[in-house]
Design a protein around this motif. Sequence first.
Motif, short mmCIF file in Angstrom:
data_model
loop_
_atom_site.label_atom_id
_atom_site.label_comp_id
_atom_site.label_asym_id
_atom_site.label_seq_id
_atom_site.Cartn_x
_atom_site.Cartn_y
_atom_site.Cartn_z
N SER A 1 15.54 -6.13 -10.05
CA SER A 1 14.54 -6.93 -9.33
C SER A 1 13.28 -7.17 -10.13
O SER A 1 12.71 -8.25 -10.12
CB SER A 1 14.18 -6.26 -8.00
N ASP A 2 12.80 -6.14 -10.82
CA ASP A 2 11.56 -6.28 -11.59
C ASP A 2 11.93 -6.61 -13.02
O ASP A 2 11.97 -5.76 -13.89
CB ASP A 2 10.74 -4.99 -11.52
N CYS A 3 12.19 -7.88 -13.24
CA CYS A 3 12.75 -8.32 -14.51
C CYS A 3 11.65 -8.87 -15.42
O CYS A 3 11.08 -9.92 -15.12
CB CYS A 3 13.80 -9.38 -14.23
N ARG B 1 9.36 -12.67 -15.48
CA ARG B 1 7.89 -12.81 -15.53
C ARG B 1 7.48 -13.58 -16.77
O ARG B 1 6.62 -14.45 -16.72
CB ARG B 1 7.23 -11.43 -15.49
N GLN C 1 12.78 -10.51 -6.13
CA GLN C 1 12.18 -10.97 -7.38
C GLN C 1 10.99 -11.88 -7.09
O GLN C 1 9.97 -11.82 -7.79
CB GLN C 1 13.24 -11.68 -8.23
N ILE D 1 7.81 -9.84 -6.34
CA ILE D 1 7.19 -9.32 -7.57
C ILE D 1 6.40 -10.42 -8.27
O ILE D 1 5.27 -10.20 -8.74
CB ILE D 1 8.27 -8.71 -8.48
N HIS E 1 2.39 -10.72 -8.86
CA HIS E 1 1.90 -10.91 -10.23
C HIS E 1 0.90 -12.07 -10.30
O HIS E 1 -0.15 -11.95 -10.93
CB HIS E 1 3.08 -11.15 -11.17
#
Length: 186
Positions: free
Chosen positions: A31-33, A37, A59, A62, A66
């Motif tokens: 998920s936190d790729c 980003r 995703q 996140i 951000h």
Amino acid sequence: MSARIVHLLRHGPPLHSGLLLGHTDMPALNSDCPQMRARVEHLRIDQVVASDLTRAAEQAKILADHFQVPLTLDANWRELSFGAWDGLAAQTINQAALTAFWDDPDAAPPSQGERWSDLRTRVSVALDALATDTLVVAHGGAMRAAVSVLTGLDHRGVWAIDLPYRGLLSLCIWKDGSGQVTGLRT
């Protein structure tokens, strides 16, 4: 004439790939790729909108955090429903039925599944709801439907577009509803 920019980002690889996931709610592998980003870091956006399915929604959260912008989950950005085929590998499905679907997804949809025109209709509604520059985290089918709605390409034309996991497609949409594909980053 003023326009808004819609950036379509395909979610990362699902936990199990090679399946017709459709509405099957499977999470993404990661998920936190950082690659996702990095792919969108340069964008100027006012909001993040995503499919409500976990592989996109997690995703998107996140990314919204951000960018420090609001997140909206919208079921209209879901993948095409494959009905009885949802969650199955293509090779396990009756090949004549699968071929008929790929040839004409309106005339031969999966049992209990969605027609291509139904996907285009709900994605058109989702596109109309976007009033500002937006990042949409969605699925390959929904992204192709958006391109089809804005350009008039049929299913064969948009299914020929390679949209890998984490692929970014930017669209410019004018007030009259017409659109232009402005870039694809893979």
